[in-house]
Write a protein that holds these residues in place. Sequence first.
Motif: not given
Length: 518
Positions: A305, A308-309, A312, A379, A383
């Motif tokens: 997570q 992804l943070n 994105f 998730y 994003c």
Amino acid sequence: MGYSARIASNPYIVGSFACIGGGLFGLDISSMSGVLNNDSYKSTFGFPNPGQQGAIVAAMPAGSLIGALAVTKLADKYGRKPTVILSGMIWVIGSILQCAAVNRGMLVVGRIISGISVGLASAVVPIYQSEITAPAIRGRMVSLQQWAITWGILIQYFIQFGSSYINGTASFRLPWGLQMIPAIILSAGMTFFPESPRYLFDCGREKEALQVLADLHGGGDTNNDLVVLEYEEIKQQVYFERTEGAKSYLDLLKPGNPRRVMLGCCLQMWSQLTGMNVMMYYIVYVFQGAGLTGRRSNLIADSVQYVLNVAFTVPAIIYIDKWGRRPMLLIGTLGMGFWLFLVGGIQGRFGHWADVDGSAVWVIENNDAATKAVIVCSYFFVCTFAITMGPVSWTYPAELYSLKVRGKAVSLATAANWTFNTALAFAVPPGLDTIAWKTYFIFGTFNFAAFIHIFFMYPETVGRSLEEVEEIFQQGHVFTAWKIGKDVGKKTLQDVVEKSKDLPTEKRTDSMEEKHSV
């Protein structure tokens, strides 16, 4: 111009370096999320229950509220740059106390002090960035604040993850000690960068302000058209504000300002009520409720997570000045509300109360499909926030205000962020402990409410100078923000020079019209 001078006059480098202040916020977020299921941490601090853990987590945003409010004085009196340097110094003190903490009281005090540092940085860094960058790249530069936060979260989390293999208190003390390093770099490095030109002009240091503008936006050329345009706009704004008397908090109540103050405060409020910090601070609890068993498995899923943070947020930084602020906010709030309702619905349908480590927890058991669905939706939620609300929530408030009230107004907006951050840090653990999956419906509803508010009341500010934004709010359209076109408020160099003729003769500096042919 020497190599070091070229670095100090590059707006990308200057703005990016200041973002280390945002990274401190990220460091603190994951400094707690990574230890919530650490046995050494729990035994050292007396096995805190949900309410006590909420208080420990909330200590940092409570301190940040104090720091954000302090910016109203510090940024205007001492300058943007010294305030950033001060924030790094305070962070070091807070980190030392946390690293050495032997009980909950000492830990809370250390987190409050660190919070004061984060509050200072989170309020003053966007101001500084917005005032040293050109309109065409301002959104990109200020949104780097959010990217720095995501990097802080990611780096600290992996340090926490690696330290989890250490037995004893070093498993949490080591990460809390290492987080001093970026703050030291921030305070030391900022001494080499320039002060905000708008602050310099406001202090009467007009030649210095012109040179800073030229170094940042004109390669050192004071005759550059963009430099001339910005200088004249700042001059007009400062002189106009001087005719209205000394700065005070009452300026926030003058015609045109209350609406903008509320827009900034509400956007920061909505950024917290989206539920993103629930996913950051308490993701261990979220995935535990989803049925993800095993400490290592939970930590690995959490780390995805955080990656992804970071990833994105990059498209938002690149395209924020092309996409515009309104579309990103509107799409983001709708998307986040949708994902949270899915998480809540899956939890409610397939979960039940069960005993986990001696506590009653709403959990999904023996249903891999439902567990994976909750994790994937979480998730997608992260994003969506990273590419929309995250960067815009820092960029937009920094663009709204005139120079005279900018320091006070941005600090109030940031204080609103920390007020709700504190409240949620307190409320979420007991919420998950009592109403469980319904907590996600509450935050999903907040997102849909934010969509309605933004659609009707938030005008587009992309591509305009900070002075041109003034024109937007003189158009009215309080509840019809979508009607304000991108051409409203736009000025050419000719417009600015013509307007400068209206300045009182005794208050005009050497005529820029004489120095620059248009």
